[in-house]
Design an enzyme around this catalytic site. Structure first.
Site, PDB file in Angstrom:
ATOM      1  N   GLU A  31      -9.747  -0.522  -1.346  1.00 18.30           N
ATOM      2  CA  GLU A  31      -9.440   0.880  -0.991  1.00 18.30           C
ATOM      3  C   GLU A  31      -9.625   1.797  -2.193  1.00 18.30           C
ATOM      4  OE1 GLU A  31      -5.638  -0.075   0.702  1.00 18.30           O
ATOM      5  OE2 GLU A  31      -6.679  -1.070   2.346  1.00 18.30           O
ATOM      6  N   HIS A  37      -8.638  -2.858  -5.963  1.00 11.35           N
ATOM      7  CA  HIS A  37      -8.530  -3.068  -4.517  1.00 11.35           C
ATOM      8  C   HIS A  37      -9.678  -2.333  -3.824  1.00 11.35           C
ATOM      9  CE1 HIS A  37      -7.056  -2.909  -0.427  1.00 11.35           C
ATOM     10  NE2 HIS A  37      -6.291  -3.934  -0.742  1.00 11.35           N
ATOM     11  N   LYS A  74       0.861  -1.193   0.000  1.00  7.78           N
ATOM     12  CA  LYS A  74       0.000   0.000   0.000  1.00  7.78           C
ATOM     13  C   LYS A  74       0.904   1.252   0.000  1.00  7.78           C
ATOM     14  CE  LYS A  74      -3.546  -2.795   2.079  1.00  7.78           C
ATOM     15  NZ  LYS A  74      -4.730  -2.918   2.922  1.00  7.78           N
ATOM     16  N   GLY A  97      -7.162  -4.950   7.225  1.00  9.95           N
ATOM     17  CA  GLY A  97      -6.579  -4.016   8.192  1.00  9.95           C
ATOM     18  C   GLY A  97      -7.252  -4.019   9.550  1.00  9.95           C
TER      19      GLY A  97
END
Ligand code: 13P
Length: 247
Positions: free
Chosen positions: A99, A97, A11, A173
């Site tokens: 995110e 992804h 990331k 996460g």
């Protein structure tokens, strides 16, 4: 076909110096990594070229981008295209992804175009799919994954390799991974969908709080070809232990 894969997704982490230390640590540890495991390092774009050169003589280590644009060139300030990634030795690219879906508003349609653009230049997409907690709690997780996989394959072709990563959004996460059974159930769904489109050799990775404590159990489940690892991959020792977690 590759069927044991561990991919690190850094990331937006690591300075240039930290990236070098991690990469040197991986080279020093290669003897400890089983020879049938494909290692993929998805690093920030600014480090990709240097990492590619560092691992040039290590066929078991491949470099991935974390995103790309859906066109090969043009007036898209700040963007990076699949053909540019190929030109600096990148072999894989994470697409869609969660995110990027949630923070950068990437839609299934855009993701299908990014897959198309990657395949045009033989950049293997690692397409991420996964449901939110609300979607799971409402029982719609099967539908979400079906829509995401169907879109991802719109312009794909079984002749060109592709990797899928099942990453439940609620597990990313958080320190709370999917259970082995939850992961296996969703991998079976994904593999069934892939088979419908004649993708029979596609690795499906699990991602979401995968670490050196739970990887062995997850990777032993049917349909799980390895992991896409965020937090636990930032430390080279824990990453190496994850590569040793196949039975
Ligand atoms: P974590 O391993 O930190 O949960 O992140 C997973 C992920 O998003 C990998 O792409």
């Amino acid at each position: 076909m590759i069927n044991k894969v561990v991919a690190a997704n850094w990331k937006m982490n690591k300075t240039a110096a930290e990236a070098q230390i991690w990469a040197s640590g991986l080279i020093e540890s290669l003897d400890e990594i089983p020879s049938d495991v494909q290692v993929i390092v998805a690093a920030p774009a600014i480090y990709l070229r240097e990492l590619g050169q560092k691992f040039r003589d290590q066929p078991r280590v491949k470099i991935a981008a974390q995103n790309c644009h859906h066109e090969q060139k043009g007036a898209y300030t700040g963007e990076i295209s699949p053909s540019m990634l190929r030109s600096v030795g990148v072999d894989y690219c994470i697409i869609g992804h969660s995110e990027r879906r949630s923070m950068f508003l990437e839609t299934n349609e855009l993701i299908s175009l990014k897959v198309k653009a990657c395949l045009e230049v033989n950049l293997t997409p690692i397409v991420c799919v996964g449901e939110t907690l609300a979607e799971r709690e409402s029982g719609y997780h099967y539908g979400v994954i079906t829509e995401q996989i169907t879109a991802a394959l719109t312009f794909a072709n079984p002749e060109k390799p592709i990797i899928i990563a099942y990453e439940p959004v609620w597990a990313i996460g958080t320190g709370i991974s999917a259970t082995n059974e939850q992961a296996a159930e969703m991998h079976a769904l994904i593999l069934g969908l892939l088979a419908q489109y004649n993708f029979t050799n596609t690795p499906v990775l699990y991602g979401g709080s995968c670490n050196d404590g739970n990887a062995a159990a997850l990777f032993s489940m049917p349909g799980i070809s390895g992991g896409l690892v965020g937090t636990a991959a930032l430390n080279i020792r824990s990453f190496v232990r994850i590569t040793q977690s196949f039975s």
